[in-house]
Design a protein around this motif. Sequence first.
Motif, PDB file in Angstrom:
ATOM      1  N   ILE A 132      97.864  44.817  30.822  1.00  0.00           N
ATOM      2  CA  ILE A 132      96.633  44.185  30.341  1.00  0.00           C
ATOM      3  C   ILE A 132      95.733  43.801  31.499  1.00  0.00           C
ATOM      4  O   ILE A 132      96.187  43.533  32.610  1.00  0.00           O
ATOM      5  CB  ILE A 132      96.934  42.940  29.487  1.00  0.00           C
ATOM      6  CG1 ILE A 132      97.610  41.851  30.339  1.00  0.00           C
ATOM      7  CG2 ILE A 132      97.754  43.286  28.263  1.00  0.00           C
ATOM      8  CD1 ILE A 132      97.702  40.502  29.658  1.00  0.00           C
ATOM      9  N   PHE A 133      94.434  43.751  31.228  1.00  0.00           N
ATOM     10  CA  PHE A 133      93.455  43.215  32.174  1.00  0.00           C
ATOM     11  C   PHE A 133      93.529  41.688  32.144  1.00  0.00           C
ATOM     12  O   PHE A 133      93.600  41.083  31.078  1.00  0.00           O
ATOM     13  CB  PHE A 133      92.035  43.647  31.799  1.00  0.00           C
ATOM     14  CG  PHE A 133      91.692  45.052  32.178  1.00  0.00           C
ATOM     15  CD1 PHE A 133      91.155  45.334  33.423  1.00  0.00           C
ATOM     16  CD2 PHE A 133      91.897  46.094  31.297  1.00  0.00           C
ATOM     17  CE1 PHE A 133      90.828  46.626  33.778  1.00  0.00           C
ATOM     18  CE2 PHE A 133      91.578  47.390  31.630  1.00  0.00           C
ATOM     19  CZ  PHE A 133      91.041  47.660  32.884  1.00  0.00           C
ATOM     20  N   VAL A 134      93.488  41.091  33.321  1.00  0.00           N
ATOM     21  CA  VAL A 134      93.497  39.630  33.399  1.00  0.00           C
ATOM     22  C   VAL A 134      92.325  39.063  34.177  1.00  0.00           C
ATOM     23  O   VAL A 134      92.046  37.864  34.089  1.00  0.00           O
ATOM     24  CB  VAL A 134      94.804  39.106  34.036  1.00  0.00           C
ATOM     25  CG1 VAL A 134      96.007  39.433  33.172  1.00  0.00           C
ATOM     26  CG2 VAL A 134      94.990  39.641  35.458  1.00  0.00           C
ATOM     27  N   HIS A 135      91.614  39.891  34.941  1.00  0.00           N
ATOM     28  CA  HIS A 135      90.570  39.338  35.811  1.00  0.00           C
ATOM     29  C   HIS A 135      89.552  40.424  36.139  1.00  0.00           C
ATOM     30  O   HIS A 135      89.911  41.561  36.426  1.00  0.00           O
ATOM     31  CB  HIS A 135      91.193  38.821  37.114  1.00  0.00           C
ATOM     32  CG  HIS A 135      90.264  37.960  37.923  1.00  0.00           C
ATOM     33  ND1 HIS A 135      90.256  36.598  37.844  1.00  0.00           N
ATOM     34  CD2 HIS A 135      89.303  38.284  38.820  1.00  0.00           C
ATOM     35  CE1 HIS A 135      89.342  36.101  38.663  1.00  0.00           C
ATOM     36  NE2 HIS A 135      88.747  37.118  39.266  1.00  0.00           N
ATOM     37  N   GLY A 136      88.274  40.043  36.091  1.00  0.00           N
ATOM     38  CA  GLY A 136      87.227  40.959  36.531  1.00  0.00           C
ATOM     39  C   GLY A 136      86.096  41.076  35.524  1.00  0.00           C
ATOM     40  O   GLY A 136      86.038  40.361  34.522  1.00  0.00           O
ATOM     41  N   LEU A 158      86.103  38.053  33.066  1.00  0.00           N
ATOM     42  CA  LEU A 158      87.392  37.689  32.492  1.00  0.00           C
ATOM     43  C   LEU A 158      88.237  36.964  33.541  1.00  0.00           C
ATOM     44  O   LEU A 158      88.319  37.409  34.687  1.00  0.00           O
ATOM     45  CB  LEU A 158      88.117  38.947  32.023  1.00  0.00           C
ATOM     46  CG  LEU A 158      89.513  38.766  31.444  1.00  0.00           C
ATOM     47  CD1 LEU A 158      89.454  37.972  30.134  1.00  0.00           C
ATOM     48  CD2 LEU A 158      90.167  40.128  31.218  1.00  0.00           C
ATOM     49  N   ARG A 159      88.842  35.845  33.141  1.00  0.00           N
ATOM     50  CA  ARG A 159      89.753  35.128  34.040  1.00  0.00           C
ATOM     51  C   ARG A 159      90.872  34.517  33.203  1.00  0.00           C
ATOM     52  O   ARG A 159      90.658  33.577  32.446  1.00  0.00           O
ATOM     53  CB  ARG A 159      89.031  34.037  34.819  1.00  0.00           C
ATOM     54  CG  ARG A 159      89.942  33.331  35.826  1.00  0.00           C
ATOM     55  CD  ARG A 159      89.262  32.190  36.536  1.00  0.00           C
ATOM     56  NE  ARG A 159      88.193  32.657  37.407  1.00  0.00           N
ATOM     57  CZ  ARG A 159      87.535  31.857  38.250  1.00  0.00           C
ATOM     58  NH1 ARG A 159      87.837  30.563  38.313  1.00  0.00           N
ATOM     59  NH2 ARG A 159      86.565  32.340  39.010  1.00  0.00           N
ATOM     60  N   LEU A 160      92.084  35.068  33.348  1.00  0.00           N
ATOM     61  CA  LEU A 160      93.222  34.605  32.550  1.00  0.00           C
ATOM     62  C   LEU A 160      94.301  33.972  33.408  1.00  0.00           C
ATOM     63  O   LEU A 160      95.463  33.904  32.996  1.00  0.00           O
ATOM     64  CB  LEU A 160      93.819  35.778  31.761  1.00  0.00           C
ATOM     65  CG  LEU A 160      92.934  36.404  30.679  1.00  0.00           C
ATOM     66  CD1 LEU A 160      93.689  37.497  29.939  1.00  0.00           C
ATOM     67  CD2 LEU A 160      92.434  35.355  29.700  1.00  0.00           C
ATOM     68  N   ALA A 183      80.186  33.494  36.323  1.00  0.00           N
ATOM     69  CA  ALA A 183      80.755  32.514  35.405  1.00  0.00           C
ATOM     70  C   ALA A 183      81.879  33.204  34.640  1.00  0.00           C
ATOM     71  O   ALA A 183      81.778  34.374  34.275  1.00  0.00           O
ATOM     72  CB  ALA A 183      79.677  32.018  34.445  1.00  0.00           C
ATOM     73  N   ALA A 184      82.965  32.494  34.418  1.00  0.00           N
ATOM     74  CA  ALA A 184      84.168  33.116  33.860  1.00  0.00           C
ATOM     75  C   ALA A 184      84.509  32.521  32.503  1.00  0.00           C
ATOM     76  O   ALA A 184      84.104  31.410  32.155  1.00  0.00           O
ATOM     77  CB  ALA A 184      85.339  32.959  34.816  1.00  0.00           C
TER      78      ALA A 184
END
Length: 607
Positions: free
Chosen positions: A26-30, A81-83, A139-140
């Motif tokens: 999964i994507f978690v950041h960017g 995105l920032r998880l 901004a996240a």
Amino acid sequence: RVILPREVSRDELAKMLATVPLEIEIFVHGAMCYSISGRCFWSIALGTRSGNRGTCAQPCRREYSSVGGGRGFCRFSPRDLRLISEIDWIKTSGVASIKIEGRMKSPEYVFQVVKAYREAIDAGSNAKVGRLNEVFSRAASKGFFAGPSEASEWQTGENPGREGVIAGTTTGRISDGLVELKIKESLKPGDGLFWYRNGEQAGSRITWVKADRKNSQLLWVRGLPTSLGAGVELRRTSNADENDWEKQWNRDWERRPVDLYWSGREGINLAVETIINEHPLHIETDEKLQLALHKGLEDGPLQEKFAVLGDLFKSDRHITTMLGKGLHISGSALKKLKRLLVENLCKLEQLPPPKGEPSLAGLLRQKNSKTAPDYSRHFAAENSLPQVYLRVWNHSFPFLRDLPADGWILPWNGDNARAQKVLHANVAWWLPPILTERHLQQLHSELKNIDSGRFLCFGWEAFALARHFPHLQFVFDWGFNVCNLSALDFVRNKGLDAVLAREWREDRIPENLSAVRSTYAWNPLVSFSRFKTDIKSNEVVQNSHNDRFFVLPVGNGVNAMFLEDKPASIIRRNNASLQLDIAVSPEENPVQVAKDLNRMLDSFKNA
């Protein structure tokens, strides 16, 4: 392993982890795309750069204002995105791998973001993550992890670019070239700051710092313009210690491994061979091999001296089965051999694989395939007259019923009774995007009582629908991006068909391609998005180039955006049938639209 799109929620992810027999990444950041992954045609509609081919011009990051008034802002620019705060749940969820978007980012960004997530995985989500705000960062938010959010929660607003950490605010006081700041974060010489003034961004680096003796919240700094004035927010985006990442970086990670094959025996030259970009390389020493007094070359000297091969390469394996045991050669001969090896590796690394020779990938394909693909069944022996299908995006369509069409493609609303009574022509249906299992179950319940029908599909759900309803016909819409004969052959082998993608270049569409359908558009679709929109149903927005856009809902929480752009005429493409997509703008008179379309279709049919 399957890599999921950024739009997947935590609940959807948990269900897949429990039921799918595949590794999940999964994507978690960017960065987040405004459109559904792989369904953005915005950039290519405005120019020549395709978002689906890695050259997006990012039109969603521009300012847009309502036609007729209103202040412009970046209303289609999503927050990043920032998880990292969800890393504890992700660690125990069964996710195999996390993915960080770092395309076209700096080495500092890659290092700091990867380091932050590595620390969070090892130490938990309470690890220090402040540096994430200092490298390039918009901004996240958590994106779709908790489901779609309101527009104000996902939009970047006025600032679509980097934000950084607010380090301080100017007080307006200056002295001998020093600028006084009221600080929120510690600052030191070498820190980089930027600010916005009158809508423009500027920045500089601090060269000197002096603490205020009376107030610990005040700081005098050199390196900022003395004309800034009071109340300007300063954001830190680079740290004086940012080069620290280079000290921790192992350059050996960047080197490409190569296998070295050694050969030779007493009295002949030492030789080394390898393959780079499918080019064979063979180099020999001028000096002859001799018996060694102590250990031979195979016992360490080759591995030690040829471990690192310049800045770009390193040795992976040393194969010495063709090298005699207990042999020796001088250090100067080895040094010269290594220099020649590195020089030739660097030269061959720049070359493409040899022409006329089968590549390794080609040999593998030949090994796994007895014959070349045969696409002959997709070509008609004789040209047939092109058919015209009108696809209507708006949910009200009766005013178009008298247009000269061979077939209509209308929005599916759960039944087909109304349209069959109104239109006197063949009717097919376009289905809303199927994004969840619930959407698919709902569609199943609607289709199970249909005896016959032809349906235009948004995506991969067409394969499942074709298996469950073999008596119905399913066609992939052009947004599925079928761009070559291999893809078309695959789709047709599954009992489906496809409308040719708009990015399949006209000059590369073969003549006499059987039953092919290409598209034109009256106000072309440029984006499918799951983001909740704040654009009203009767609103038209425009950018600084006066490109105008409007939005229509297409079902299941998805909004489609359209560019106001009407074709002057419709040109035949090798007798291909035509699917004309029609989206009527809030600014258009539907009666006039029908008249203009009628004229164009008459010209097309009589061409």
